[in-house]
Design a protein around this motif. Structure first.
Motif, PDB file in Angstrom:
ATOM      1  N   MET A   1     -50.394  23.972  21.229  1.00 47.83           N
ATOM      2  CA  MET A   1     -50.216  22.619  21.716  1.00 47.83           C
ATOM      3  C   MET A   1     -48.940  22.533  22.520  1.00 47.83           C
ATOM      4  O   MET A   1     -48.002  23.278  22.306  1.00 47.83           O
ATOM      5  CB  MET A   1     -50.182  21.636  20.543  1.00 47.83           C
ATOM      6  N   LEU A   2     -48.865  21.624  23.435  1.00 48.70           N
ATOM      7  CA  LEU A   2     -47.627  21.400  24.150  1.00 48.70           C
ATOM      8  C   LEU A   2     -47.497  19.941  24.472  1.00 48.70           C
ATOM      9  O   LEU A   2     -48.111  19.434  25.368  1.00 48.70           O
ATOM     10  CB  LEU A   2     -47.540  22.236  25.438  1.00 48.70           C
ATOM     11  N   ALA A   7     -42.175  18.849  19.879  1.00 47.53           N
ATOM     12  CA  ALA A   7     -43.225  19.517  19.121  1.00 47.53           C
ATOM     13  C   ALA A   7     -43.652  20.829  19.743  1.00 47.53           C
ATOM     14  O   ALA A   7     -44.019  21.767  19.055  1.00 47.53           O
ATOM     15  CB  ALA A   7     -44.439  18.612  18.978  1.00 47.53           C
ATOM     16  N   TYR A   8     -43.566  20.906  21.063  1.00 47.59           N
ATOM     17  CA  TYR A   8     -44.089  22.115  21.703  1.00 47.59           C
ATOM     18  C   TYR A   8     -42.985  23.084  22.095  1.00 47.59           C
ATOM     19  O   TYR A   8     -41.979  22.704  22.645  1.00 47.59           O
ATOM     20  CB  TYR A   8     -44.880  21.738  22.964  1.00 47.59           C
ATOM     21  N   ARG A   9     -43.177  24.288  21.796  1.00 44.34           N
ATOM     22  CA  ARG A   9     -42.251  25.336  22.249  1.00 44.34           C
ATOM     23  C   ARG A   9     -43.089  26.489  22.765  1.00 44.34           C
ATOM     24  O   ARG A   9     -43.911  27.026  22.050  1.00 44.34           O
ATOM     25  CB  ARG A   9     -41.399  25.878  21.105  1.00 44.34           C
ATOM     26  N   GLY A  90     -49.800  31.974  22.626  1.00 44.42           N
ATOM     27  CA  GLY A  90     -48.824  31.003  22.139  1.00 44.42           C
ATOM     28  C   GLY A  90     -48.515  31.160  20.658  1.00 44.42           C
ATOM     29  O   GLY A  90     -49.356  31.532  19.855  1.00 44.42           O
ATOM     30  N   HIS A  91     -47.202  30.888  20.334  1.00 40.02           N
ATOM     31  CA  HIS A  91     -46.756  30.867  18.924  1.00 40.02           C
ATOM     32  C   HIS A  91     -46.868  32.257  18.277  1.00 40.02           C
ATOM     33  O   HIS A  91     -47.049  33.256  18.976  1.00 40.02           O
ATOM     34  CB  HIS A  91     -47.522  29.777  18.164  1.00 40.02           C
ATOM     35  N   ASN A  92     -46.812  32.289  16.924  1.00 37.33           N
ATOM     36  CA  ASN A  92     -46.954  33.570  16.216  1.00 37.33           C
ATOM     37  C   ASN A  92     -47.130  33.269  14.727  1.00 37.33           C
ATOM     38  O   ASN A  92     -46.634  32.245  14.229  1.00 37.33           O
ATOM     39  CB  ASN A  92     -45.733  34.467  16.447  1.00 37.33           C
ATOM     40  N   SER A 128     -55.586  28.130  12.582  1.00 38.18           N
ATOM     41  CA  SER A 128     -54.319  27.970  13.296  1.00 38.18           C
ATOM     42  C   SER A 128     -54.414  28.273  14.790  1.00 38.18           C
ATOM     43  O   SER A 128     -55.191  29.127  15.230  1.00 38.18           O
ATOM     44  CB  SER A 128     -53.255  28.875  12.674  1.00 38.18           C
ATOM     45  N   GLU A 129     -53.566  27.584  15.518  1.00 45.28           N
ATOM     46  CA  GLU A 129     -53.478  27.835  16.953  1.00 45.28           C
ATOM     47  C   GLU A 129     -53.004  29.256  17.237  1.00 45.28           C
ATOM     48  O   GLU A 129     -53.513  29.915  18.153  1.00 45.28           O
ATOM     49  CB  GLU A 129     -52.517  26.823  17.604  1.00 45.28           C
ATOM     50  N   HIS A 130     -52.034  29.757  16.427  1.00 42.79           N
ATOM     51  CA  HIS A 130     -51.531  31.105  16.729  1.00 42.79           C
ATOM     52  C   HIS A 130     -52.623  32.156  16.565  1.00 42.79           C
ATOM     53  O   HIS A 130     -52.676  33.138  17.313  1.00 42.79           O
ATOM     54  CB  HIS A 130     -50.300  31.442  15.890  1.00 42.79           C
ATOM     55  N   ILE A 183     -51.663  31.252  26.742  1.00 49.31           N
ATOM     56  CA  ILE A 183     -52.875  30.678  26.147  1.00 49.31           C
ATOM     57  C   ILE A 183     -52.515  29.861  24.899  1.00 49.31           C
ATOM     58  O   ILE A 183     -51.836  30.355  23.992  1.00 49.31           O
ATOM     59  CB  ILE A 183     -53.876  31.800  25.818  1.00 49.31           C
ATOM     60  N   HIS A 184     -52.980  28.625  24.891  1.00 47.51           N
ATOM     61  CA  HIS A 184     -52.688  27.688  23.797  1.00 47.51           C
ATOM     62  C   HIS A 184     -53.924  26.840  23.503  1.00 47.51           C
ATOM     63  O   HIS A 184     -54.934  26.902  24.216  1.00 47.51           O
ATOM     64  CB  HIS A 184     -51.556  26.734  24.210  1.00 47.51           C
ATOM     65  N   ALA A 185     -53.811  26.045  22.436  1.00 50.42           N
ATOM     66  CA  ALA A 185     -54.767  24.961  22.186  1.00 50.42           C
ATOM     67  C   ALA A 185     -53.942  23.785  21.698  1.00 50.42           C
ATOM     68  O   ALA A 185     -52.895  23.960  21.067  1.00 50.42           O
ATOM     69  CB  ALA A 185     -55.820  25.363  21.164  1.00 50.42           C
ATOM     70  N   ASP A 186     -54.402  22.593  22.004  1.00 51.63           N
ATOM     71  CA  ASP A 186     -53.608  21.393  21.739  1.00 51.63           C
ATOM     72  C   ASP A 186     -53.917  20.811  20.361  1.00 51.63           C
ATOM     73  O   ASP A 186     -54.875  21.234  19.689  1.00 51.63           O
ATOM     74  CB  ASP A 186     -53.877  20.368  22.849  1.00 51.63           C
TER      75      ASP A 186
END
Ligand code: ZN
Length: 295
Positions: A1-2, A7-9, A90-92, A128-130, A183-186
């Motif tokens: 998400m961004l 909230a978004y990094r 995105g993320h981890n 999870s998004e990650h 690549i992300h998801a919101d």
């Protein structure tokens, strides 16, 4: 998400280009498996005599007949040599258990700082998004690798911490990437919010963030749309979102975009994002967009 809030990094960390090699392959059929390869010279064999003895050619008349009656082989357009794609999942997976590391402030471009990275979002069921971004990135990597594209991932697995957003951008810069795709998801909780969008840096801070990044954003958007994914009804316009607050885009010196594949809080999209078939569809769509950019 961004979101535009804290909230978004868009995370970061230096990962050597060799890291992609460490990731298990995902079963993409090699191009050399095509029937055509069986009648071509074996390039790795030093002696042509050996090659001939292994696969003796048929008599001339048969050869002519066989080649003319061979069914057409659908070959994808070759990707020009030397193309490098940096994929940024995105993320981890370890971010959530390492708040001190991922909350530290790092350069975010335009004179700002941001947290190193964030945990990302989840579906209501807890997917999870990650995990999503990692899975799709590996699929895209495999699809591009099968076409001869060198692919570098910004992280080697889904169990680490970071990398920070500025380092993720630095990886694309160091690799002199032809294209960088994050690549992300919101995770919007607004009622009815759904659809994908592709973010790019705006106003551009360098030449790569100008026309090349906008063109990359458009072809990835077109690839997603051609695969049947609908554009966002709550962020951006026509599937595109100009942004000045995303560190990974601000700090990139290469054509760079960020894809928010869908809203993990939307029930219909969550089902697609959570399924292997759905993730393969996302991966294929993103790959098609990247290939269109690579020429
Ligand atoms: Zn995200």
């Amino acid at each position: 998400m961004l979101t535009r809030s804290a909230a978004y990094r868009w995370g970061i960390m230096a990962v050597a280009s060799t890291l992609a090699v460490l990731v298990p392959a995902c079963g993409q059929a090699p191009v050399s498996g095509s029937p055509v390869a069986a009648v071509l010279p074996v390039s790795g064999v030093p002696s042509t005599t050996t090659t001939t003895s292994v696969a003796p050619p048929p008599p001339p008349s048969t050869t002519s007949s066989a080649s003319s009656s061979k069914p057409p082989v659908t070959q994808a357009k070759p990707v020009p040599a030397g193309r490098v794609v940096v994929l940024d999942p995105g993320h981890n997976g370890g971010n959530g258990s390492h708040p001190a590391e991922i909350n530290r402030q790092v350069p975010a471009g335009r004179g700002k700082t941001k947290a190193c990275n964030t945990t990302g979002t989840t579906t209501n069921a807890g997917y999870s998004e990650h995990a999503f971004t990692w899975d799709v990135s590996v699929r895209v990597r495999d699809l591009l690798s099968a076409r001869g594209v060198r692919v570098v991932l910004t992280r080697p697995n889904d169990s680490g911490v970071g990398p920070c957003v500025n380092e993720r951008a630095a990886i694309g810069n160091r690799e002199n990437a032809t294209a960088v795709v994050s690549i992300h998801a919101d995770g919007s909780t607004s009622a009815g919010a759904h659809g994908f969008h592709v973010a790019y840096s705006s106003p551009a801070l360098n030449a790569a963030q100008g026309e090349p990044s906008l063109r990359l954003a458009r072809v990835v958007r077109d690839g997603m749309r051609a695969a049947g994914f609908v554009t966002s009804n709550y962020i951006g316009s026509d599937g595109l979102s100009p942004r000045n607050d995303l560190a990974g885009l601000n700090l990139s010196e290469r054509p760079s975009v960020l894809v928010e594949c869908g809203n993990m809080r939307d029930a219909t999209e969550a089902a697609t994002l959570s399924s292997a078939d759905g993730r393969q569809r996302y991966a294929k769509a993103i790959t098609d967009g990247i290939l269109a950019y690579l020429g």
